[in-house]
Design a protein around this motif. Structure first.
Motif, PDB file in Angstrom:
ATOM      1  N   THR A  71       0.813  -1.221   0.000  1.00 26.91           N
ATOM      2  CA  THR A  71       0.000   0.000   0.000  1.00 26.91           C
ATOM      3  C   THR A  71       0.844   1.268   0.000  1.00 26.91           C
ATOM      4  O   THR A  71       0.322   2.348  -0.236  1.00 26.91           O
ATOM      5  N   PHE A  72       2.147   1.151   0.239  1.00 26.29           N
ATOM      6  CA  PHE A  72       2.973   2.334   0.426  1.00 26.29           C
ATOM      7  C   PHE A  72       3.465   2.964  -0.869  1.00 26.29           C
ATOM      8  O   PHE A  72       3.653   4.168  -0.936  1.00 26.29           O
ATOM      9  N   ASN A  73       3.741   2.178  -1.884  1.00 31.61           N
ATOM     10  CA  ASN A  73       4.388   2.702  -3.078  1.00 31.61           C
ATOM     11  C   ASN A  73       3.825   1.993  -4.297  1.00 31.61           C
ATOM     12  O   ASN A  73       3.687   0.777  -4.307  1.00 31.61           O
ATOM     13  N   GLU A  74       3.547   2.747  -5.343  1.00 32.64           N
ATOM     14  CA  GLU A  74       2.983   2.184  -6.572  1.00 32.64           C
ATOM     15  C   GLU A  74       4.059   1.848  -7.596  1.00 32.64           C
ATOM     16  O   GLU A  74       3.744   1.350  -8.669  1.00 32.64           O
ATOM     17  N   SER A  75       5.312   2.089  -7.278  1.00 33.27           N
ATOM     18  CA  SER A  75       6.403   1.804  -8.205  1.00 33.27           C
ATOM     19  C   SER A  75       6.463   0.310  -8.521  1.00 33.27           C
ATOM     20  O   SER A  75       6.347  -0.535  -7.633  1.00 33.27           O
ATOM     21  N   VAL A  76       6.655  -0.004  -9.794  1.00 31.37           N
ATOM     22  CA  VAL A  76       6.703  -1.402 -10.221  1.00 31.37           C
ATOM     23  C   VAL A  76       7.901  -2.107  -9.584  1.00 31.37           C
ATOM     24  O   VAL A  76       7.792  -3.251  -9.129  1.00 31.37           O
ATOM     25  N   ARG A  77       9.030  -1.429  -9.525  1.00 31.79           N
ATOM     26  CA  ARG A  77      10.234  -2.040  -8.939  1.00 31.79           C
ATOM     27  C   ARG A  77      10.035  -2.313  -7.448  1.00 31.79           C
ATOM     28  O   ARG A  77      10.423  -3.379  -6.936  1.00 31.79           O
ATOM     29  N   TYR A  78       9.448  -1.357  -6.732  1.00 30.70           N
ATOM     30  CA  TYR A  78       9.192  -1.533  -5.306  1.00 30.70           C
ATOM     31  C   TYR A  78       8.258  -2.718  -5.068  1.00 30.70           C
ATOM     32  O   TYR A  78       8.513  -3.571  -4.224  1.00 30.70           O
ATOM     33  N   ARG A  79       7.173  -2.776  -5.843  1.00 31.63           N
ATOM     34  CA  ARG A  79       6.203  -3.852  -5.679  1.00 31.63           C
ATOM     35  C   ARG A  79       6.829  -5.202  -6.013  1.00 31.63           C
ATOM     36  O   ARG A  79       6.566  -6.202  -5.338  1.00 31.63           O
ATOM     37  N   GLY A 123      17.951 -17.197   4.958  1.00 33.58           N
ATOM     38  CA  GLY A 123      16.758 -16.363   4.915  1.00 33.58           C
ATOM     39  C   GLY A 123      16.986 -14.984   5.509  1.00 33.58           C
ATOM     40  O   GLY A 123      16.505 -13.987   4.976  1.00 33.58           O
ATOM     41  N   ILE A 124      17.737 -14.921   6.599  1.00 30.25           N
ATOM     42  CA  ILE A 124      18.028 -13.636   7.235  1.00 30.25           C
ATOM     43  C   ILE A 124      18.867 -12.759   6.313  1.00 30.25           C
ATOM     44  O   ILE A 124      18.577 -11.576   6.109  1.00 30.25           O
ATOM     45  N   VAL A 125      19.895 -13.345   5.728  1.00 28.22           N
ATOM     46  CA  VAL A 125      20.781 -12.587   4.834  1.00 28.22           C
ATOM     47  C   VAL A 125      20.022 -12.114   3.594  1.00 28.22           C
ATOM     48  O   VAL A 125      20.137 -10.957   3.179  1.00 28.22           O
ATOM     49  N   ALA A 126      19.225 -12.990   2.991  1.00 26.79           N
ATOM     50  CA  ALA A 126      18.478 -12.621   1.789  1.00 26.79           C
ATOM     51  C   ALA A 126      17.431 -11.555   2.097  1.00 26.79           C
ATOM     52  O   ALA A 126      17.237 -10.618   1.313  1.00 26.79           O
ATOM     53  N   SER A 127      16.774 -11.663   3.241  1.00 24.73           N
ATOM     54  CA  SER A 127      15.770 -10.677   3.620  1.00 24.73           C
ATOM     55  C   SER A 127      16.395  -9.305   3.868  1.00 24.73           C
ATOM     56  O   SER A 127      15.845  -8.282   3.470  1.00 24.73           O
ATOM     57  N   GLU A 128      17.547  -9.287   4.520  1.00 21.36           N
ATOM     58  CA  GLU A 128      18.244  -8.011   4.750  1.00 21.36           C
ATOM     59  C   GLU A 128      18.680  -7.382   3.430  1.00 21.36           C
ATOM     60  O   GLU A 128      18.620  -6.164   3.262  1.00 21.36           O
ATOM     61  N   SER A 129      19.121  -8.202   2.496  1.00 23.38           N
ATOM     62  CA  SER A 129      19.526  -7.695   1.182  1.00 23.38           C
ATOM     63  C   SER A 129      18.331  -7.081   0.453  1.00 23.38           C
ATOM     64  O   SER A 129      18.438  -5.984  -0.116  1.00 23.38           O
ATOM     65  N   LEU A 130      17.201  -7.765   0.461  1.00 15.95           N
ATOM     66  CA  LEU A 130      16.003  -7.210  -0.167  1.00 15.95           C
ATOM     67  C   LEU A 130      15.537  -5.950   0.547  1.00 15.95           C
ATOM     68  O   LEU A 130      15.057  -5.005  -0.094  1.00 15.95           O
ATOM     69  N   ASP A 131      15.681  -5.911   1.850  1.00 18.35           N
ATOM     70  CA  ASP A 131      15.284  -4.739   2.627  1.00 18.35           C
ATOM     71  C   ASP A 131      16.125  -3.519   2.237  1.00 18.35           C
ATOM     72  O   ASP A 131      15.609  -2.410   2.100  1.00 18.35           O
ATOM     73  N   ARG A 132      17.432  -3.744   2.048  1.00 13.85           N
ATOM     74  CA  ARG A 132      18.301  -2.643   1.610  1.00 13.85           C
ATOM     75  C   ARG A 132      17.917  -2.151   0.222  1.00 13.85           C
ATOM     76  O   ARG A 132      17.910  -0.945  -0.041  1.00 13.85           O
ATOM     77  N   LYS A 133      17.586  -3.079  -0.678  1.00  8.48           N
ATOM     78  CA  LYS A 133      17.172  -2.677  -2.020  1.00  8.48           C
ATOM     79  C   LYS A 133      15.856  -1.910  -1.985  1.00  8.48           C
ATOM     80  O   LYS A 133      15.677  -0.940  -2.732  1.00  8.48           O
ATOM     81  N   LEU A 134      14.935  -2.318  -1.122  1.00 14.62           N
ATOM     82  CA  LEU A 134      13.684  -1.586  -0.974  1.00 14.62           C
ATOM     83  C   LEU A 134      13.933  -0.175  -0.461  1.00 14.62           C
ATOM     84  O   LEU A 134      13.282   0.776  -0.896  1.00 14.62           O
ATOM     85  N   LYS A 135      14.883  -0.023   0.441  1.00 15.29           N
ATOM     86  CA  LYS A 135      15.230   1.306   0.977  1.00 15.29           C
ATOM     87  C   LYS A 135      15.837   2.189  -0.110  1.00 15.29           C
ATOM     88  O   LYS A 135      15.622   3.401  -0.126  1.00 15.29           O
ATOM     89  N   GLN A 136      16.594   1.583  -1.040  1.00 13.43           N
ATOM     90  CA  GLN A 136      17.163   2.346  -2.146  1.00 13.43           C
ATOM     91  C   GLN A 136      16.075   2.827  -3.102  1.00 13.43           C
ATOM     92  O   GLN A 136      16.141   3.937  -3.616  1.00 13.43           O
ATOM     93  N   HIS A 141      10.892   3.825   3.071  1.00 11.86           N
ATOM     94  CA  HIS A 141      10.604   2.434   3.398  1.00 11.86           C
ATOM     95  C   HIS A 141      10.947   2.147   4.861  1.00 11.86           C
ATOM     96  O   HIS A 141      11.989   2.575   5.363  1.00 11.86           O
ATOM     97  N   VAL A 142      10.067   1.431   5.534  1.00 15.39           N
ATOM     98  CA  VAL A 142      10.303   1.036   6.927  1.00 15.39           C
ATOM     99  C   VAL A 142      11.065  -0.288   6.906  1.00 15.39           C
ATOM    100  O   VAL A 142      10.505  -1.329   6.602  1.00 15.39           O
ATOM    101  N   THR A 143      12.348  -0.223   7.228  1.00 19.35           N
ATOM    102  CA  THR A 143      13.175  -1.425   7.224  1.00 19.35           C
ATOM    103  C   THR A 143      12.889  -2.262   8.466  1.00 19.35           C
ATOM    104  O   THR A 143      12.243  -1.806   9.408  1.00 19.35           O
ATOM    105  N   HIS A 144      13.409  -3.487   8.453  1.00 20.06           N
ATOM    106  CA  HIS A 144      13.234  -4.357   9.620  1.00 20.06           C
ATOM    107  C   HIS A 144      13.862  -3.726  10.863  1.00 20.06           C
ATOM    108  O   HIS A 144      13.303  -3.789  11.945  1.00 20.06           O
TER     109      HIS A 144
END
Length: 156
Positions: A71-79, A123-136, A141-144
């Motif tokens: 619900t936060f962002n309509e960007s295709v990359r973000y979604r 899973g922790i490492v991959a989730s943190e990596s995706l979280d950083r990309k979402l922040k970029q 973006h509200v990170t973990h």
């Protein structure tokens, strides 16, 4: 109020609702497993507790988080990144469930515990990596890490 703070409040409210629902469903699963156990269906009770409880409650939490983030962002990359994180979570839940079944049905499967630990680490490492990309992609973006600090009352 800043955009990040508003998003945190929305995610926090969604997290509280998902926790409440996960507890209710979890209690239902625990009590149904107890009924199986009391009626001398021990194997069925173990399957209900160990194979049903974690995946269902984890899926509830994951779906609520994904819906809140979408619900936060309509960007295709973000979604797309949000859906990747959801798919990663579901994949981890499925693999963890399969490992639980293998450990439950093959007693003495000690390497399954090592595999489960390495799976959690991946899973922790991959989730943190995706979280950083979402922040970029989205600066608000509200990170973990921000979410966990905000739950302790330290959100900006």
């Amino acid at each position: 109020m800043s955009e990040t703070k508003q998003r945190f409040n929305h995610m926090y409210a969604s997290g509280k609702r998902s926790t409440r629902l996960a507890i209710q469903v979890g209690l239902l699963i625990v009590f149904s497993g107890a009924l199986f156990y009391w009626n001398d269906y021990q194997r069925l009770a173990e399957m209900t507790w160990f194979i049903g409880l974690f995946p269902v409650t984890a899926c509830i939490k994951l779906v609520f988080r994904t819906n809140a983030l979408l619900t936060f962002n309509e960007s295709v990359r973000y979604r797309r990144l949000v859906w990747y994180e959801c798919a990663l979570g579901f994949g981890m839940i499925v693999l963890f469930t399969l490992l639980s079944m293998m450990i439950l049905f093959r007693e003495g499967y000690a390497s399954g515990l090592l595999l489960a630990c390495s799976l959690v680490l991946f899973g922790i490492v991959a989730s943190e990596s995706l979280d950083r990309k979402l922040k970029q992609v989205d600066a608000c973006h509200v990170t973990h890490r921000l979410y966990s600090r905000g739950k302790a009352g330290q959100v900006d």
